[in-house]
Scaffold this motif. Structure first.
Motif, PDB file in Angstrom:
ATOM      1  N   VAL A 102       6.357   1.721  16.970  1.00  0.00           N
ATOM      2  CA  VAL A 102       6.822   3.105  16.698  1.00  0.00           C
ATOM      3  C   VAL A 102       6.500   5.166  17.375  1.00  0.00           C
ATOM      4  CG1 VAL A 102       6.353   4.437  13.770  1.00  0.00           C
ATOM      5  CG2 VAL A 102       6.488   1.981  14.362  1.00  0.00           C
ATOM      6  N   VAL A 103       6.943   5.408  17.429  1.00  0.00           N
ATOM      7  CA  VAL A 103       7.241   6.625  18.786  1.00  0.00           C
ATOM      8  C   VAL A 103       7.145   7.682  17.725  1.00  0.00           C
ATOM      9  CG1 VAL A 103       7.475   7.815  20.196  1.00  0.00           C
ATOM     10  CG2 VAL A 103       8.061   5.284  20.342  1.00  0.00           C
ATOM     11  N   LYS A 104       6.097   8.769  17.197  1.00  0.00           N
ATOM     12  CA  LYS A 104       6.172   9.713  16.532  1.00  0.00           C
ATOM     13  C   LYS A 104       5.701  11.126  17.445  1.00  0.00           C
ATOM     14  CE  LYS A 104       5.262   8.169  11.819  1.00  0.00           C
ATOM     15  NZ  LYS A 104       4.969   7.861  10.711  1.00  0.00           N
ATOM     16  N   SER A 105       5.584  11.000  18.319  1.00  0.00           N
ATOM     17  CA  SER A 105       4.424  11.623  19.304  1.00  0.00           C
ATOM     18  C   SER A 105       5.908  11.899  19.956  1.00  0.00           C
ATOM     19  CB  SER A 105       3.347  10.885  20.722  1.00  0.00           C
ATOM     20  OG  SER A 105       3.642  11.873  21.614  1.00  0.00           O
ATOM     21  N   GLU A 106       5.685  13.706  20.149  1.00  0.00           N
ATOM     22  CA  GLU A 106       6.830  14.492  21.060  1.00  0.00           C
ATOM     23  C   GLU A 106       6.400  14.153  22.413  1.00  0.00           C
ATOM     24  OE1 GLU A 106       8.839  16.231  19.704  1.00  0.00           O
ATOM     25  OE2 GLU A 106       8.316  15.234  17.416  1.00  0.00           O
ATOM     26  N   VAL A 107       4.858  13.852  22.693  1.00  0.00           N
ATOM     27  CA  VAL A 107       5.389  14.134  24.065  1.00  0.00           C
ATOM     28  C   VAL A 107       6.299  12.406  25.063  1.00  0.00           C
ATOM     29  CG1 VAL A 107       3.440  13.516  25.897  1.00  0.00           C
ATOM     30  CG2 VAL A 107       3.112  15.068  24.618  1.00  0.00           C
ATOM     31  N   VAL A 108       6.103  11.630  23.695  1.00  0.00           N
ATOM     32  CA  VAL A 108       6.291  10.512  24.325  1.00  0.00           C
ATOM     33  C   VAL A 108       8.219  10.467  24.228  1.00  0.00           C
ATOM     34  CG1 VAL A 108       6.000   8.704  23.471  1.00  0.00           C
ATOM     35  CG2 VAL A 108       4.430   8.904  23.328  1.00  0.00           C
ATOM     36  N   LYS A 109       8.502  11.035  22.646  1.00  0.00           N
ATOM     37  CA  LYS A 109       9.825  11.275  22.823  1.00  0.00           C
ATOM     38  C   LYS A 109      10.601  11.961  24.417  1.00  0.00           C
ATOM     39  CE  LYS A 109       9.676  11.329  17.775  1.00  0.00           C
ATOM     40  NZ  LYS A 109      10.435  12.993  17.006  1.00  0.00           N
ATOM     41  N   ARG A 110       9.606  12.700  24.465  1.00  0.00           N
ATOM     42  CA  ARG A 110      10.420  13.377  26.093  1.00  0.00           C
ATOM     43  C   ARG A 110      10.904  12.714  27.104  1.00  0.00           C
ATOM     44  NH1 ARG A 110      13.231  18.044  25.506  1.00  0.00           N
ATOM     45  NH2 ARG A 110      12.845  18.968  23.559  1.00  0.00           N
ATOM     46  N   ARG A 111       9.581  11.888  26.723  1.00  0.00           N
ATOM     47  CA  ARG A 111       9.503  10.687  28.232  1.00  0.00           C
ATOM     48  C   ARG A 111      10.621  10.007  28.169  1.00  0.00           C
ATOM     49  NH1 ARG A 111       3.379   9.646  27.688  1.00  0.00           N
ATOM     50  NH2 ARG A 111       4.170   7.413  27.342  1.00  0.00           N
ATOM     51  N   VAL A 112      10.809   9.398  26.710  1.00  0.00           N
ATOM     52  CA  VAL A 112      11.758   8.199  26.618  1.00  0.00           C
ATOM     53  C   VAL A 112      12.818   9.369  27.057  1.00  0.00           C
ATOM     54  CG1 VAL A 112      12.909   6.734  24.488  1.00  0.00           C
ATOM     55  CG2 VAL A 112      10.387   6.849  24.702  1.00  0.00           C
ATOM     56  N   HIS A 113      12.990  10.229  26.714  1.00  0.00           N
ATOM     57  CA  HIS A 113      14.409  10.919  26.824  1.00  0.00           C
ATOM     58  C   HIS A 113      14.945  11.337  28.071  1.00  0.00           C
ATOM     59  CE1 HIS A 113      17.874  14.526  27.058  1.00  0.00           C
ATOM     60  NE2 HIS A 113      17.212  14.348  25.457  1.00  0.00           N
ATOM     61  N   ASP A 114      13.693  11.663  28.759  1.00  0.00           N
ATOM     62  CA  ASP A 114      13.935  12.203  30.500  1.00  0.00           C
ATOM     63  C   ASP A 114      14.567  10.389  30.603  1.00  0.00           C
ATOM     64  OD1 ASP A 114      12.644  14.238  30.197  1.00  0.00           O
ATOM     65  OD2 ASP A 114      10.975  13.718  30.586  1.00  0.00           O
ATOM     66  N   ALA A 115      13.991   9.996  30.572  1.00  0.00           N
ATOM     67  CA  ALA A 115      14.698   8.399  30.889  1.00  0.00           C
ATOM     68  C   ALA A 115      15.982   8.277  30.807  1.00  0.00           C
ATOM     69  CB  ALA A 115      13.322   7.226  29.918  1.00  0.00           C
ATOM     70  N   PHE A 116      16.148   8.396  29.320  1.00  0.00           N
ATOM     71  CA  PHE A 116      18.167   8.591  28.965  1.00  0.00           C
ATOM     72  C   PHE A 116      18.557   9.649  29.679  1.00  0.00           C
ATOM     73  CE2 PHE A 116      21.031  11.000  26.529  1.00  0.00           C
ATOM     74  CZ  PHE A 116      21.823   9.922  27.008  1.00  0.00           C
ATOM     75  N   ALA A 117      18.104  10.473  30.372  1.00  0.00           N
ATOM     76  CA  ALA A 117      18.534  11.554  30.898  1.00  0.00           C
ATOM     77  C   ALA A 117      18.907  11.503  32.212  1.00  0.00           C
ATOM     78  CB  ALA A 117      18.098  13.180  30.979  1.00  0.00           C
ATOM     79  N   VAL A 118      18.669  10.037  32.998  1.00  0.00           N
ATOM     80  CA  VAL A 118      18.759   9.619  34.598  1.00  0.00           C
ATOM     81  C   VAL A 118      19.706   8.824  34.133  1.00  0.00           C
ATOM     82  CG1 VAL A 118      17.840   8.759  36.215  1.00  0.00           C
ATOM     83  CG2 VAL A 118      16.201  10.515  35.157  1.00  0.00           C
ATOM     84  N   ALA A 119      19.984   7.542  33.360  1.00  0.00           N
ATOM     85  CA  ALA A 119      20.826   7.035  33.329  1.00  0.00           C
ATOM     86  C   ALA A 119      21.599   7.420  32.799  1.00  0.00           C
ATOM     87  CB  ALA A 119      20.148   5.658  32.307  1.00  0.00           C
ATOM     88  N   HIS A 120      22.011   8.198  31.713  1.00  0.00           N
ATOM     89  CA  HIS A 120      23.294   8.808  31.198  1.00  0.00           C
ATOM     90  C   HIS A 120      23.992   9.519  32.539  1.00  0.00           C
ATOM     91  CE1 HIS A 120      25.207  11.157  28.065  1.00  0.00           C
ATOM     92  NE2 HIS A 120      25.351  12.237  28.254  1.00  0.00           N
ATOM     93  N   VAL A 121      23.808  10.505  33.361  1.00  0.00           N
ATOM     94  CA  VAL A 121      24.873  10.433  34.203  1.00  0.00           C
ATOM     95  C   VAL A 121      24.902   9.513  35.083  1.00  0.00           C
ATOM     96  CG1 VAL A 121      23.848  12.262  36.775  1.00  0.00           C
ATOM     97  CG2 VAL A 121      23.119  13.162  34.307  1.00  0.00           C
ATOM     98  N   GLN A 122      24.161   8.280  35.450  1.00  0.00           N
ATOM     99  CA  GLN A 122      24.299   7.423  35.925  1.00  0.00           C
ATOM    100  C   GLN A 122      25.671   6.602  35.176  1.00  0.00           C
ATOM    101  OE1 GLN A 122      21.099   5.046  36.270  1.00  0.00           O
ATOM    102  NE2 GLN A 122      20.062   6.426  38.234  1.00  0.00           N
ATOM    103  N   ALA A 123      25.825   6.870  34.119  1.00  0.00           N
ATOM    104  CA  ALA A 123      26.536   6.660  33.204  1.00  0.00           C
ATOM    105  C   ALA A 123      27.938   6.938  33.700  1.00  0.00           C
ATOM    106  CB  ALA A 123      26.415   5.921  32.177  1.00  0.00           C
TER     107      ALA A 123
END
Length: 292
Positions: A102-123
């Motif tokens: 379970v993720v509620k931390s804004e810091v952790v969410k940002r890390r997850v979003h950063d991982a998404f952003a990289v893959a999103h550009v690649q996709a």
């Protein structure tokens, strides 16, 4: 001691017809809901009509939510019900290979979003022409906006190397974890919560963002929260990315590729698909006699 009836136990009214439970099919025409009874014998183990209809309502009105999340917190008692529902999913060999992060931390969410952003550009680079242009207009996550993130994982070694039911199809543990995703998703819809499954990640990047051990497989990162509204249709269908396939085109009898459009089941499927489409498009509360 007086035994409570199923309707009394659920608090739901139980319709009957000639002594039998009478299921109802609801078809919307404009703003008018026409309820047509479809009498049929009901098995003793079946839910009451209203309880059964609620299950189908959750199925047909479930949506992959990306952009409608509200900042309203999800109470722990609601979150507990979702996780409990997920934990009661079927699993091969009863191995229960899942964990819930379970993720509620804004810091952790940002890390997850950063991982998404990289893959999103690649996709985006994997599509061509109009498909790429359409892809780039789609909102495909609500990682930061949603109040809660839930990552469901699979521990493939949980009960040892030999698992009942996985002896010949090794991926059955992964499929079991996906069942937990579906249970949670339907429970969330019944609670009025939206869920968005984000799968555009490099697996290693998501593991790093959430400190997931390399031997644990991430199955789904789910964005969870209350929403402003649910869309009438899946977003990718509305965006023209892909249509919903006619179910009768996906049905074979007895052998792969063997179709028989004269089968009564095909006619019934076409009817029920139309009802499901109408049910999914509903934005008002159901009437007591309606399927959805």
């Amino acid at each position: 001691m007086v035994q409570a009836t199923p309707s009394q136990k659920t608090g739901l009214k139980h319709h009957t017809l000639h002594g039998q439970a009478a299921p109802f099919v609801s078809i919307r025409q404009g703003n008018v809901m026409k309820c047509m009874s479809a009498p049929a014998a009901q098995d003793q183990h079946a839910f009451t009509n209203e309880a059964r209809e609620a299950v189908y309502q959750a199925i047909f009105q479930r949506r992959d939510v990306r952009g409608q999340f509200l900042p309203k917190p999800v109470p722990d008692e609601v979150l507990s019900r979702l996780l409990t529902a997920a934990h009661h999913a079927p699993s091969v060999g009863f191995m229960q290979p899942w964990n819930f992060l379970v993720v509620k931390s804004e810091v952790v969410k940002r890390r997850v979003h950063d991982a998404f952003a990289v893959a999103h550009v690649q996709a985006a680079e994997m599509f061509e022409g109009d498909k790429r242009a359409t892809y780039q207009t789609l909102k495909l996550e609500g990682i930061v906006e949603s109040p809660v993130g839930i990552c469901i994982t699979c521990d493939r070694a949980r009960t040892g190397p030999v698992v009942i039911g996985r002896t010949h199809i090794p991926s059955m543990d992964l499929y079991s974890s996906v069942c937990a995703v579906q249970n949670l998703w339907l429970a969330a819809r019944a609670e009025g919560l939206g869920v968005g499954w984000v799968s555009i990640f490099n697996e290693t990047a998501l593991q790093d963002a959430l400190n997931i051990p390399k031997n644990i497989t991430p199955i789904a990162y789910l964005c969870v929260g209350y929403v402003s509204h649910f869309k009438d249709k899946p977003e990718l269908e509305s965006a023209g990315w892909l249509p919903r396939l006619p179910i009768q085109d996906l049905l074979y009898f007895d052998s792969w590729g063997q179709r028989d459009d004269q089968q009564p089941l095909v006619t019934q499927l076409q009817h029920d698909a139309a009802v499901a489409a109408q049910c999914g498009a509903r934005t008002t509360l159901p009437t007591e006699d309606s399927l959805c």
